[in-house]
Design a protein around this motif. Sequence first.
Motif, short mmCIF file in Angstrom:
data_model
loop_
_atom_site.label_atom_id
_atom_site.label_comp_id
_atom_site.label_asym_id
_atom_site.label_seq_id
_atom_site.Cartn_x
_atom_site.Cartn_y
_atom_site.Cartn_z
N VAL A 86 19.89 -0.26 45.56
CA VAL A 86 19.83 -1.72 45.61
C VAL A 86 18.50 -2.19 45.04
N THR A 87 18.56 -3.14 44.10
CA THR A 87 17.36 -3.70 43.50
C THR A 87 17.41 -5.22 43.57
N SER A 88 16.25 -5.85 43.40
CA SER A 88 16.22 -7.32 43.36
C SER A 88 15.14 -7.81 42.38
N SER A 89 14.93 -7.04 41.32
CA SER A 89 13.93 -7.40 40.32
C SER A 89 14.62 -7.96 39.07
N ARG A 90 13.83 -8.66 38.25
CA ARG A 90 14.39 -9.13 37.00
C ARG A 90 14.69 -7.95 36.07
N PRO A 91 15.66 -8.08 35.18
CA PRO A 91 16.05 -6.96 34.32
C PRO A 91 14.88 -6.36 33.54
N SER A 92 13.98 -7.19 33.05
CA SER A 92 12.85 -6.67 32.27
C SER A 92 11.95 -5.79 33.12
N ALA A 93 11.77 -6.16 34.39
CA ALA A 93 10.93 -5.36 35.28
C ALA A 93 11.56 -4.00 35.55
N LEU A 94 12.87 -3.98 35.77
CA LEU A 94 13.57 -2.72 36.00
C LEU A 94 13.48 -1.84 34.77
N ALA A 95 13.64 -2.45 33.59
CA ALA A 95 13.60 -1.67 32.35
C ALA A 95 12.23 -1.03 32.15
N ARG A 96 11.17 -1.77 32.46
CA ARG A 96 9.81 -1.23 32.30
C ARG A 96 9.59 -0.01 33.19
N LEU A 97 10.25 0.00 34.36
CA LEU A 97 10.09 1.10 35.30
C LEU A 97 11.11 2.22 35.07
N GLY A 98 12.00 2.03 34.10
CA GLY A 98 13.05 3.01 33.89
C GLY A 98 14.07 3.01 35.00
N LEU A 99 14.28 1.84 35.62
CA LEU A 99 15.19 1.74 36.76
C LEU A 99 16.36 0.82 36.48
N ASP A 100 16.55 0.43 35.22
CA ASP A 100 17.77 -0.28 34.86
C ASP A 100 18.94 0.70 34.97
N HIS A 101 20.15 0.16 35.07
CA HIS A 101 21.30 1.05 35.34
C HIS A 101 21.51 2.08 34.25
N ALA A 102 21.28 1.70 32.98
CA ALA A 102 21.48 2.65 31.90
C ALA A 102 20.57 3.87 32.08
N ALA A 103 19.33 3.62 32.47
CA ALA A 103 18.39 4.72 32.65
C ALA A 103 18.71 5.53 33.90
N VAL A 104 18.98 4.84 35.00
CA VAL A 104 19.26 5.54 36.25
C VAL A 104 20.54 6.37 36.14
N SER A 105 21.60 5.78 35.57
CA SER A 105 22.87 6.50 35.48
C SER A 105 22.78 7.67 34.51
N GLY A 106 21.86 7.58 33.56
CA GLY A 106 21.67 8.70 32.65
C GLY A 106 21.10 9.91 33.35
N ARG A 107 20.32 9.67 34.41
CA ARG A 107 19.72 10.78 35.16
C ARG A 107 20.53 11.16 36.39
N HIS A 108 21.22 10.16 36.97
CA HIS A 108 21.93 10.37 38.23
C HIS A 108 23.29 9.69 38.14
N THR A 109 24.27 10.42 37.68
CA THR A 109 25.57 9.82 37.38
C THR A 109 26.31 9.34 38.63
N GLN A 110 25.89 9.83 39.80
CA GLN A 110 26.61 9.47 41.03
C GLN A 110 26.17 8.12 41.60
N VAL A 111 25.07 7.57 41.10
CA VAL A 111 24.49 6.38 41.72
C VAL A 111 25.30 5.13 41.41
N CYS A 112 25.62 4.38 42.45
CA CYS A 112 26.20 3.05 42.33
C CYS A 112 25.06 2.05 42.49
N GLN A 113 24.78 1.30 41.45
CA GLN A 113 23.61 0.41 41.47
C GLN A 113 24.05 -1.03 41.69
#
Length: 282
Positions: A86-113
Motif C-alpha cells: 500500500v502506497t500513498s505517494s504521488r507517481p513521480s515520487a514512487l518512480a524516483r524510489l523504484g516503487l512504482d508498480h512496473a518496478a515492483v512487479s518486475g522484482r516481485h511478481t506476487q505483489v498486489c499494489q
Amino acid sequence: MTGPLEGKRVLSIAVNLPGPAAVARLASWGASVTTVLPPTGDPLEHFALAYFDELHEGQAIERLDLKSDAGRARLDELLAETDVFVTSSRPSALARLGLDHAAVSGRHTQVCQVDIVGHSGDDAETAGHDLTYQAAAGLVRDGRMPATTVVDLAGAERAAGEAAAALVERARTGQGCRREVALADLAHMMARPVVHGLTVPDGLLGGALPVYDVYAASQGHVALAALEPHFTARLLTALELDPADLTRQRLEQVFASRTALAWQQWAHEHDIPLAAVTSPSA
C-alpha cells in the motif's frame, strides 16, 4: 474464527490517514501488517498520537530512509514476502524510489499494489488533501470546515476493498496486479446525493421532511429519521398525533418537552429511528 486475510502479508509505506486506515482494516480482517515510516515519522503521529496508535495497533513498525541504499534494500527484503503493498505517494515520487508498480512487479511478481493517489489520469501530480477534495466536489458549505475527513476515510475503505479484489484477481491469474484509489474521484462519488438534490437545504434528506430532521429537546438535540411509512405511522401512534399534525412546528413543540436522552430511550422502546445528538467518543 479466523479472518478472511489470515496468512496474508501487507506492507505499507502510506502515511497520513487514508493509507493507515486502510491497512488497519486489512489487519482487522486477519492480515499481518508491517508499516514502514520515514525517519521523521508519520504526520499523524505528531498531530494525533492516540489516533495513530489506534490505527497501528498490532502492526510491526520499521523506520527506514527510503532515499538511502540501505533503506531501499531493506524494503525490498520486505517486499519479497509481501502480498499487498500500500502506497500513498504521488507517481513521480514512487518512480524516483523504484516503487512504482512496473518496478515492483518486475522484482516481485506476487505483489498486489494499491496506490492511493489524490487525482487520477493527467492530474495525478496535482497536490491535494481531504479538504480540497471536498471543496472541489461541493461538499464544503457556507465556508464551514467539514465535520470529519470523510473522503480520506471513504478512500481507506475503498483501498481495503481494492486490496481484497487484487488478491482475488491474483488467485485467478497467478500474478500480482495494481489497483488505484483516487481520492478526488471518491469525493465526486460522495457528492452524488448533493448533486441529485437529496441532501441540499430543503431537499428530501436536507430538511424538507419533518420526519427526517434535527430538533431541539429541553436539553440537547435529537435526530429523527422516521423516513419509511411504517416508521412514520409508528411515530404518529406513539406521539398520539393525527397525520395533519405532523408538521415541523408541532414536532418542535413535542420534542421540547423532554431531554434528548429521554427521547432516545422513548424511541428505543417504540422502535423508532431517533438518536440523541452527541459528541464523538473514543
